[in-house]
Design a protein around this motif. Structure first.
Motif, PDB file in Angstrom:
ATOM      1  N   PRO A   1       0.833  -1.206   0.000  1.00 38.40           N
ATOM      2  CA  PRO A   1       0.000   0.000   0.000  1.00 38.40           C
ATOM      3  C   PRO A   1       0.863   1.249   0.000  1.00 38.40           C
ATOM      4  CG  PRO A   1      -0.033  -1.019   2.160  1.00 38.40           C
ATOM      5  CD  PRO A   1       0.734  -1.939   1.254  1.00 38.40           C
ATOM      6  N   LYS A   2       0.402   2.279  -0.691  1.00 39.91           N
ATOM      7  CA  LYS A   2       1.103   3.554  -0.695  1.00 39.91           C
ATOM      8  C   LYS A   2       0.062   4.663  -0.793  1.00 39.91           C
ATOM      9  CE  LYS A   2       1.896   3.624  -5.667  1.00 39.91           C
ATOM     10  NZ  LYS A   2       2.856   3.749  -6.722  1.00 39.91           N
ATOM     11  N   PRO A   3       0.359   5.814  -0.219  1.00 36.85           N
ATOM     12  CA  PRO A   3      -0.604   6.918  -0.269  1.00 36.85           C
ATOM     13  C   PRO A   3      -0.690   7.492  -1.679  1.00 36.85           C
ATOM     14  CG  PRO A   3       1.405   7.621   0.810  1.00 36.85           C
ATOM     15  CD  PRO A   3       1.531   6.143   0.574  1.00 36.85           C
ATOM     16  N   ILE A   4      -1.890   7.877  -2.054  1.00 35.99           N
ATOM     17  CA  ILE A   4      -2.110   8.478  -3.362  1.00 35.99           C
ATOM     18  C   ILE A   4      -2.715   9.854  -3.137  1.00 35.99           C
ATOM     19  CG2 ILE A   4      -3.392   8.320  -5.524  1.00 35.99           C
ATOM     20  CD1 ILE A   4      -3.341   5.316  -5.211  1.00 35.99           C
TER      21      ILE A   4
END
Length: 72
Positions: free
Chosen positions: A33-36
Motif C-alpha cells: 500500500p502507498k498513499p495516493i
C-alpha cells in the motif's frame, strides 16, 4: 474416442495450471500500500470550468450567490 479423451485431459491439465498460478499469486504476493494524492482545482469543486470546449454542455452549478442583482 481416444482423441476426445486426450483433448479433455489436456484442457483439464491447462485449467489446473492456470488455477495453480492464480493460487500461487494469491498466496505469495503481498500488495504494497502507498498513499495516493490527487490535486483537484477549486474551480472544479465549485462546478466552474475553464473556457468551454465545443460539444460539451455548460455546467449547472456556479459559485455566484443566488438572488443577486439578476432577475429570475
Amino acid at each position: 474416442m481416444p482423441t476426445l479423451f486426450r483433448l479433455l485431459i489436456t484442457l483439464i491439465f491447462l485449467g489446473g495450471l492456470v488455477y495453480a498460478g492464480i493460487f500461487a499469486l494469491v498466496s505469495f504476493v503481498e500488495p504494497q500500500p502507498k498513499p495516493i494524492t490527487q490535486r483537484i482545482p477549486a474551480r472544479e469543486l465549485l462546478g466552474e470550468t475553464a473556457p468551454l470546449r465545443p460539444g460539451l454542455p455548460a455546467p449547472n452549478v456556479t459559485s455566484a450567490p443566488e438572488g443577486g442583482t439578476e432577475g429570475p
